[in-house]
Design a protein around this motif. Structure first.
Motif, PDB file in Angstrom:
ATOM      1  N   UNK A 161       0.871  -1.180   0.000  1.00 56.19           N
ATOM      2  CA  UNK A 161       0.000   0.000   0.000  1.00 56.19           C
ATOM      3  C   UNK A 161       0.903   1.222   0.000  1.00 56.19           C
ATOM      4  N   UNK A 162       0.859   1.997  -1.076  1.00 53.12           N
ATOM      5  CA  UNK A 162       1.775   3.138  -1.173  1.00 53.12           C
ATOM      6  C   UNK A 162       1.366   4.244  -0.210  1.00 53.12           C
ATOM      7  N   UNK A 163       2.347   5.069   0.107  1.00 55.28           N
ATOM      8  CA  UNK A 163       2.094   6.172   1.035  1.00 55.28           C
ATOM      9  C   UNK A 163       3.406   6.736   1.546  1.00 55.28           C
ATOM     10  N   UNK A 164       3.327   7.421   2.679  1.00 54.03           N
ATOM     11  CA  UNK A 164       4.518   8.046   3.273  1.00 54.03           C
ATOM     12  C   UNK A 164       4.914   7.309   4.535  1.00 54.03           C
ATOM     13  N   UNK A 165       6.209   6.963   4.633  1.00 51.52           N
ATOM     14  CA  UNK A 165       6.705   6.258   5.809  1.00 51.52           C
ATOM     15  C   UNK A 165       6.603   7.131   7.045  1.00 51.52           C
ATOM     16  N   UNK A 166       6.544   6.504   8.201  1.00 50.11           N
ATOM     17  CA  UNK A 166       6.461   7.224   9.459  1.00 50.11           C
ATOM     18  C   UNK A 166       7.778   7.861   9.857  1.00 50.11           C
ATOM     19  N   UNK A 167       7.753   8.606  10.945  1.00 49.42           N
ATOM     20  CA  UNK A 167       8.962   9.267  11.424  1.00 49.42           C
ATOM     21  C   UNK A 167       9.845   8.342  12.230  1.00 49.42           C
ATOM     22  N   UNK A 168       9.304   7.186  12.620  1.00 45.12           N
ATOM     23  CA  UNK A 168      10.063   6.202  13.390  1.00 45.12           C
ATOM     24  C   UNK A 168       9.993   4.859  12.694  1.00 45.12           C
ATOM     25  N   UNK A 169      11.107   4.173  12.604  1.00 44.75           N
ATOM     26  CA  UNK A 169      11.138   2.876  11.936  1.00 44.75           C
ATOM     27  C   UNK A 169      10.219   1.889  12.637  1.00 44.75           C
ATOM     28  N   UNK A 170       9.412   1.156  11.876  1.00 42.29           N
ATOM     29  CA  UNK A 170       8.485   0.210  12.505  1.00 42.29           C
ATOM     30  C   UNK A 170       9.218  -0.986  13.104  1.00 42.29           C
ATOM     31  N   UNK A 171       8.513  -1.711  13.948  1.00 43.12           N
ATOM     32  CA  UNK A 171       9.034  -2.976  14.450  1.00 43.12           C
ATOM     33  C   UNK A 171       8.776  -4.030  13.379  1.00 43.12           C
ATOM     34  N   UNK A 172       9.844  -4.392  12.683  1.00 45.40           N
ATOM     35  CA  UNK A 172       9.684  -5.277  11.531  1.00 45.40           C
ATOM     36  C   UNK A 172       9.352  -6.702  11.967  1.00 45.40           C
ATOM     37  N   UNK A 173       8.287  -7.293  11.442  1.00 48.16           N
ATOM     38  CA  UNK A 173       7.966  -8.691  11.761  1.00 48.16           C
ATOM     39  C   UNK A 173       8.893  -9.643  11.009  1.00 48.16           C
ATOM     40  N   UNK A 174       9.002 -10.881  11.493  1.00 46.96           N
ATOM     41  CA  UNK A 174       9.866 -11.870  10.863  1.00 46.96           C
ATOM     42  C   UNK A 174       9.120 -12.930  10.049  1.00 46.96           C
ATOM     43  N   UNK A 175       7.918 -13.342  10.445  1.00 47.93           N
ATOM     44  CA  UNK A 175       7.235 -14.393   9.665  1.00 47.93           C
ATOM     45  C   UNK A 175       6.879 -13.923   8.253  1.00 47.93           C
ATOM     46  N   UNK A 176       7.181 -14.741   7.272  1.00 51.01           N
ATOM     47  CA  UNK A 176       6.848 -14.426   5.888  1.00 51.01           C
ATOM     48  C   UNK A 176       5.344 -14.221   5.731  1.00 51.01           C
ATOM     49  N   UNK A 177       4.987 -13.172   4.988  1.00 51.36           N
ATOM     50  CA  UNK A 177       3.587 -12.891   4.732  1.00 51.36           C
ATOM     51  C   UNK A 177       2.928 -12.008   5.763  1.00 51.36           C
ATOM     52  N   UNK A 178       3.691 -11.611   6.796  1.00 53.51           N
ATOM     53  CA  UNK A 178       3.144 -10.738   7.830  1.00 53.51           C
ATOM     54  C   UNK A 178       3.257  -9.286   7.377  1.00 53.51           C
ATOM     55  N   UNK A 179       2.194  -8.509   7.587  1.00 45.81           N
ATOM     56  CA  UNK A 179       2.204  -7.100   7.189  1.00 45.81           C
ATOM     57  C   UNK A 179       2.483  -6.208   8.388  1.00 45.81           C
ATOM     58  N   UNK A 180       2.968  -4.982   8.099  1.00 42.60           N
ATOM     59  CA  UNK A 180       3.237  -4.012   9.147  1.00 42.60           C
ATOM     60  C   UNK A 180       2.923  -2.615   8.624  1.00 42.60           C
ATOM     61  N   UNK A 181       2.296  -1.799   9.473  1.00 42.60           N
ATOM     62  CA  UNK A 181       1.965  -0.425   9.097  1.00 42.60           C
ATOM     63  C   UNK A 181       3.127   0.491   9.430  1.00 42.60           C
ATOM     64  N   UNK A 182       3.364   1.460   8.536  1.00 51.25           N
ATOM     65  CA  UNK A 182       4.479   2.389   8.664  1.00 51.25           C
ATOM     66  C   UNK A 182       4.005   3.735   8.134  1.00 51.25           C
ATOM     67  N   UNK A 183       3.499   4.587   9.019  1.00 58.34           N
ATOM     68  CA  UNK A 183       2.845   5.804   8.543  1.00 58.34           C
ATOM     69  C   UNK A 183       1.618   5.400   7.737  1.00 58.34           C
ATOM     70  N   UNK A 184       1.573   5.816   6.482  1.00 52.75           N
ATOM     71  CA  UNK A 184       0.463   5.393   5.618  1.00 52.75           C
ATOM     72  C   UNK A 184       0.872   4.261   4.675  1.00 52.75           C
ATOM     73  N   UNK A 185       2.098   3.774   4.828  1.00 50.83           N
ATOM     74  CA  UNK A 185       2.590   2.664   4.014  1.00 50.83           C
ATOM     75  C   UNK A 185       2.282   1.345   4.725  1.00 50.83           C
ATOM     76  N   UNK A 186       2.013   0.310   3.927  1.00 49.55           N
ATOM     77  CA  UNK A 186       1.889  -1.044   4.474  1.00 49.55           C
ATOM     78  C   UNK A 186       2.932  -1.919   3.795  1.00 49.55           C
ATOM     79  N   UNK A 187       3.729  -2.613   4.627  1.00 50.07           N
ATOM     80  CA  UNK A 187       4.792  -3.489   4.122  1.00 50.07           C
ATOM     81  C   UNK A 187       4.432  -4.945   4.368  1.00 50.07           C
ATOM     82  N   UNK A 188       4.908  -5.812   3.477  1.00 54.88           N
ATOM     83  CA  UNK A 188       4.717  -7.260   3.629  1.00 54.88           C
ATOM     84  C   UNK A 188       6.090  -7.907   3.739  1.00 54.88           C
ATOM     85  N   UNK A 189       6.232  -8.767   4.748  1.00 56.47           N
ATOM     86  CA  UNK A 189       7.527  -9.376   5.057  1.00 56.47           C
ATOM     87  C   UNK A 189       7.805 -10.603   4.194  1.00 56.47           C
TER      88      UNK A 189
END
Length: 211
Positions: A161-189
């Motif tokens: 999900x495109x957008x703008x990253x947050x001001x603080x680095x997210x806590x990155x998950x390790x399991x494959x396929x897990x998503x994480x929110x980062x400001x308005x961006x959504x990342x998939x591991x």
């Protein structure tokens, strides 16, 4: 005593031969005939080891198709590398642009959005992360952008999900396929796939265009 045919070197038993010898020679004949029999398929092979000059005939030829495919180089057949795909250990690929080599997955994981620069030196390895960059705060990301955490954890993250990253680095998950929110961006591991040079690739070319 049996005689040998001229072309295929098949054994022709004589009535004076022993039964065991006759059966063994007939068995060898069947193996030779099987080896030279035609192979049929719907496309060029993507697995197995193939000799130079081997022909795969089109099982369902039609107008606009080809009669078959001929191998121009002895080696292993493999499917072409694909972006953003999960690969298991032991999977083989060839580069989209032929370089004469085939590669085996030695670390199961996910391919990146851009094809890696595959090495041609024997057994050299490459990580499938071309195009990935280190995560940056407050940066705008678009779909399929790939980032590494600032502290390597053996994973990369694909923007879904495109957008703008947050001001603080997210806590990155390790399991494959897990998503994480980062400001308005959504990342998939995804776990990073790794490739090793694994020898020469076969090279099948189509022939006999059917008009």
């Amino acid at each position: 005593m049996s005689i040998t045919t001229k072309k295929l070197q098949l054994k022709v038993p004589e009535y004076t031969d022993e039964i065991y010898q006759t059966l063994q020679e007939l068995g060898n004949n069947f193996h030779k005939l099987d080896e030279i029999s035609n192979d049929y398929g719907s496309s060029a092979p993507i697995s197995g080891i193939w000799d130079h000059n081997h022909v795969m005939w089109n099982a369902k030829p039609a107008i606009g198709d080809y009669v078959g495919w001929v191998n121009t180089r002895t080696g292993r057949a493999a499917p072409g590398w694909e972006p953003l795909k999960t690969y298991e250990n032991g999977a083989y690929v060839r580069p989209q642009q032929d370089n004469g080599h085939v590669y085996i997955c030695v670390q199961a994981g996910h391919s990146g959005a851009m094809e890696p620069v595959f090495p041609t030196s024997e057994e050299r390895e490459v990580q499938d992360t071309r195009g990935a960059t280190a995560w940056q705060r407050s940066k705008r990301y678009v779909k399929n952008d790939i980032v590494f955490p600032t502290v390597d954890n053996g994973r990369f993250y694909v923007c879904i999900t495109e957008g703008e990253a947050g001001g603080t680095e997210p806590d990155w998950p390790l399991p494959t396929g897990t998503s994480v929110y980062d400001g308005t961006v959504v990342w998939l591991c995804y776990k990073i796939a790794r490739w090793k040079e694994a020898g020469i690739s076969s090279l099948f070319r189509p022939f006999g265009k059917i008009e």
